[in-house]
Design a protein around this motif. Structure first.
Motif, PDB file in Angstrom:
ATOM      1  N   UNK A   8       0.795  -1.223   0.000  1.00 17.07           N
ATOM      2  CA  UNK A   8       0.000   0.000   0.000  1.00 17.07           C
ATOM      3  C   UNK A   8       0.826   1.270   0.000  1.00 17.07           C
ATOM      4  N   UNK A   9       2.060   1.198   0.447  1.00 19.06           N
ATOM      5  CA  UNK A   9       2.920   2.375   0.450  1.00 19.06           C
ATOM      6  C   UNK A   9       2.248   3.592   1.079  1.00 19.06           C
ATOM      7  N   UNK A  10       1.909   3.439   2.335  1.00 17.36           N
ATOM      8  CA  UNK A  10       1.211   4.508   3.061  1.00 17.36           C
ATOM      9  C   UNK A  10       2.036   5.781   3.166  1.00 17.36           C
ATOM     10  N   UNK A  11       3.369   5.606   3.073  1.00 20.07           N
ATOM     11  CA  UNK A  11       4.222   6.765   3.260  1.00 20.07           C
ATOM     12  C   UNK A  11       4.404   7.562   1.984  1.00 20.07           C
ATOM     13  N   UNK A  12       4.005   6.990   0.814  1.00 25.76           N
ATOM     14  CA  UNK A  12       4.383   7.623  -0.443  1.00 25.76           C
ATOM     15  C   UNK A  12       3.535   8.855  -0.773  1.00 25.76           C
ATOM     16  N   UNK A  13       4.202   9.986  -0.970  1.00 29.32           N
ATOM     17  CA  UNK A  13       3.504  11.214  -1.342  1.00 29.32           C
ATOM     18  C   UNK A  13       3.623  11.408  -2.849  1.00 29.32           C
ATOM     19  N   UNK A 170       0.181   2.727  11.559  1.00 30.38           N
ATOM     20  CA  UNK A 170      -1.274   2.851  11.668  1.00 30.38           C
ATOM     21  C   UNK A 170      -1.986   2.587  10.343  1.00 30.38           C
ATOM     22  N   UNK A 171      -1.201   2.363   9.290  1.00 26.15           N
ATOM     23  CA  UNK A 171      -1.759   2.126   7.971  1.00 26.15           C
ATOM     24  C   UNK A 171      -2.700   3.255   7.549  1.00 26.15           C
ATOM     25  N   UNK A 172      -2.181   4.458   7.672  1.00 26.23           N
ATOM     26  CA  UNK A 172      -2.906   5.654   7.247  1.00 26.23           C
ATOM     27  C   UNK A 172      -1.993   6.331   6.227  1.00 26.23           C
ATOM     28  N   UNK A 173      -2.543   6.775   5.112  1.00 26.73           N
ATOM     29  CA  UNK A 173      -1.692   7.409   4.106  1.00 26.73           C
ATOM     30  C   UNK A 173      -1.081   8.688   4.670  1.00 26.73           C
TER      31      UNK A 173
END
Lengths: 295, 262, 96
Positions: A8-13, A170-173
């Motif tokens: 999911x790459x939650x960290x990717x902006x 937390x699996x939040x983008x």
């Protein structure tokens, strides 16, 4: 790599590029450029006579020289402008020495102050730059010249990297972290550990206790805000005060810093993540002028 | 006379049961959400191993970060006191004690009677503690128990530039991508944390002999890095009591002292 | 007054060496007396368009001065630091 990261790459902006349709590079005096190779993101800004002509902003890859090249290529893409027509290029940021096509490297402190002066105007006296792997507090004069600074790039607390760790946990983008952290009815106690490793265990404990994600994020955002405020206070704050860097886009941290300082940071008209590269491009222009004066 | 010492660490809760100064048993459980519950479990397990009943224990002393939660203990003592007492009983020649646990590092100086003279604490930053090695073992996908042995195979010294655990993780990942040998990376990890801890020891002042206790002392690769950095060999508990139980042992011995010695 | 703060704050505390770049007269004595090689002479980071060479904390030590400076800061006693003592202009201060 954890599952959350690979799937999911939650960290990717989001990466971006831009060309100013009202400007033409063909009939100008000075074409200058700045490349800011940060640990997390790389920006290339090309200016014509001190105005932004085009830019790109992308994630730094594992190789700094490549990242600088890629960002520059992308910024130039579709403009018809080529590298050899740029009179002076300044490299800045953590990977500044790896910008092979730059004529000079200048520290990000000087570039950020100069860039913030450009983005927010000459009334800016204090700049807080929160980058991917560092946090800088800078005081400057009306010309954007640094009068005092403090940089923390030793510790992940208070940096974008720390926030990425939490987004992932937390699996939040990463783009939603700030907004979500403001969705709490009552502000919780900040996470007590400064160290990201310990803060993460603390957060796991809070989740186990039944805290909803937004409450945990609120506790982390306010801890992070408090931490950078203490750095600012060590340096001393003079108005006006601005926030630059990736975290400037995290409303949850920005709002809490403003609340604690009882100061409002102005809304940027230009992506504040570009501040370093803009400053570098402005120094590049000044260096062209300095060379001309000498000859 | 039988006493028990409970060391409520941030990661593990350890119990040591002592009879007339001799260790009967030790036991350890992961520190759970409810620290008192973890202590109960560890105590139960230690009692079973020793083959004695709970009623036979005359005094229980708790120590460690979570000691206040142990309502059934008779008293509490600081980690410094417990470490000093426990280490002095094993190594009477020790004048400097280094205790590296999961979340903090301690340096304690004691005199020839085991009395604490000075101490320093490295805390609230994972970079100087066992948590650093643990995070790196995850990044390397190597079991933490195997880290020590693997690093001893390394013949190459490479630096890890990042000081922060979070940043060092990324550095280790990029070393893996560059096809650096795992054993060389692990040695670099041990060297990095050894460097931070030896500078703390030097700040307090080194007085021989120097003992190393705490869970991280089980890691032979880390001990090797410490020895190399200091230029002499550290005393590490081997027979009888494992390094992570020294604090619990110290607490049990203080309990004995309290009710009249042995 | 222009203050360059080198160092960091981590969970364990704040560790900064502050150099007043306006006061620094580029004499270089602090670099000579530092037993750990923490200080060096370099371009003024505050003013990249100027050409002055002044005292700074070397890149290598910026992230570990708590440890690099430890030998000059024995526990439990106040001792005058060599770098602070040698600077007649009082341009160097430590935060811890």
């Amino acid at each position: 790599m954890s599952n959350a990261e690979s799937n999911k790459e939650y960290w990717r902006w989001t990466e971006s590029r831009y060309t100013n349709p009202d400007l033409n590079w063909k009939d100008v005096d000075i074409i200058s450029a700045g490349v800011d190779v940060g640990s997390v993101s790389t920006q290339a800004v090309i200016m014509v006579d001190g105005k932004i002509y085009c830019y790109s902003s992308m994630r730094t890859g594992s190789d700094s020289p490549d990242s600088a090249n890629n960002a520059m290529d992308w910024a130039l893409d579709g403009t018809g402008l080529s590298l050899d027509k740029i009179q002076y290029i300044v490299g800045t940021g953590y990977g500044r020495v790896n910008v092979s096509f730059a004529k000079r490297a200048i520290t990000e402190i000087a570039c950020h102050a100069r860039g913030a002066n450009f983005i927010y105007g000459p009334e800016i006296r204090t700049v807080l730059d929160m980058g991917g792997q560092d946090c800088k507090a800078i005081r400057c004069d009306q010309r954007g010249k640094v009068t005092a600074f403090l940089m923390n790039d030793k510790c992940a607390a208070g940096t974008g990297r720390g926030m990425e760790v939490f987004a992932d946990l937390l699996q939040v983008h990463i783009n939603d972290v700030g907004k979500m952290s403001l969705e709490v009815e009552e502000e919780p106690e900040p996470v007590s550990s400064t160290c990201v490793v310990f803060a993460k265990s603390e957060a796991v404990g809070l989740l186990r206790k039944g805290w909803p994600k937004e409450k945990v994020l609120a506790a982390y955002c306010s801890a992070m805000a408090h931490r950078v405020v203490t750095l600012l206070l060590r340096l001393g704050i003079e108005e006006k005060f601005a926030i630059t860097g990736g975290i400037a886009k995290n409303i949850g941290v920005v709002k809490r810093i403003e609340d604690e300082l009882k100061l409002k940071a102005p809304e940027p008209s230009i992506d504040p993540q570009l501040a370093g590269a803009i400053g570098a491009a402005l120094f590049a222009k000044a260096l062209v002028e300095k060379e001309r004066k000498k000859s | 006379m039988i006493t028990a010492g409970i060391d409520c660490g941030s990661k593990n809760t350890k119990v040591c049961i002592v009879k007339e100064g001799v260790v009967l048993s030790t036991a350890s459980v992961l520190s759970g959400f409810d620290q008192e519950e973890s202590a109960e479990q560890a105590l139960k397990s230690a009692l079973e191993k020793a083959g004695i009943k709970r009623e036979e224990i005359e005094h229980i002393t708790a120590t460690g970060a979570g000691m206040e939660a142990i309502k059934f203990s008779h008293n509490t003592i600081t980690t410094i006191t417990a470490d000093a007492r426990g280490t002095y009983s094993i190594f009477p020649s020790a004048r400097t004690i280094i205790d590296i646990g999961a979340e903090e590092g301690l340096v304690i100086k004691i005199d020839d009677k085991g009395k604490v003279k000075d101490f320093g604490i490295n805390e609230k930053c994972a970079a100087g503690a066992g948590a650093f090695i643990e995070a790196m073992s995850r990044a390397l996908e190597v079991d933490i128990e195997n880290m020590g042995e693997l690093s001893l195979k390394s013949a190459k010294q490479i630096p890890i530039n990042a000081q922060c655990t979070i940043f060092a993780e990324s550095e280790v990942v990029s070393l893996i991508h560059q096809k650096t040998l795992k054993e060389d990376i692990i040695r670099a990890v041990h060297d990095a944390i050894a460097d931070r801890n030896t500078s703390m020891v030097r700040q307090i002042g080194i007085e021989k002999d120097v003992a190393l206790i705490g869970g991280v002392a089980n890691n032979i690769g880390f001990v090797d890095s410490m020895n190399r950095n200091l230029g002499f060999g550290l005393l590490v508990p081997k027979d009888g009591v494992a390094p992570e139980y020294v604090s619990a042992l110290g607490a049990a011995l203080v309990a004995q002292d309290k009710i009249g010695g042995y | 007054m222009a203050k360059a703060n080198y160092g960091y704050k981590d969970g364990s505390g704040e560790y900064f060496i502050t150099i007043d770049t306006d006061l620094c007269n580029s004499c270089g004595k602090c670099v000579e007396v530092c037993p750990a090689g923490v200080l060096e002479m370099a371009e003024d980071e505050l003013d990249p368009l100027g050409d002055e060479i002044i005292a700074t904390v070397s890149d290598e030590h910026r992230k570990k001065i708590k440890y690099s400076c430890a030998p000059c800061k024995p526990s439990g006693e106040e001792k005058e630091l060599p770098c602070v003592k040698v600077c007649e202009l009082g341009a160097i201060t430590h935060s811890w």
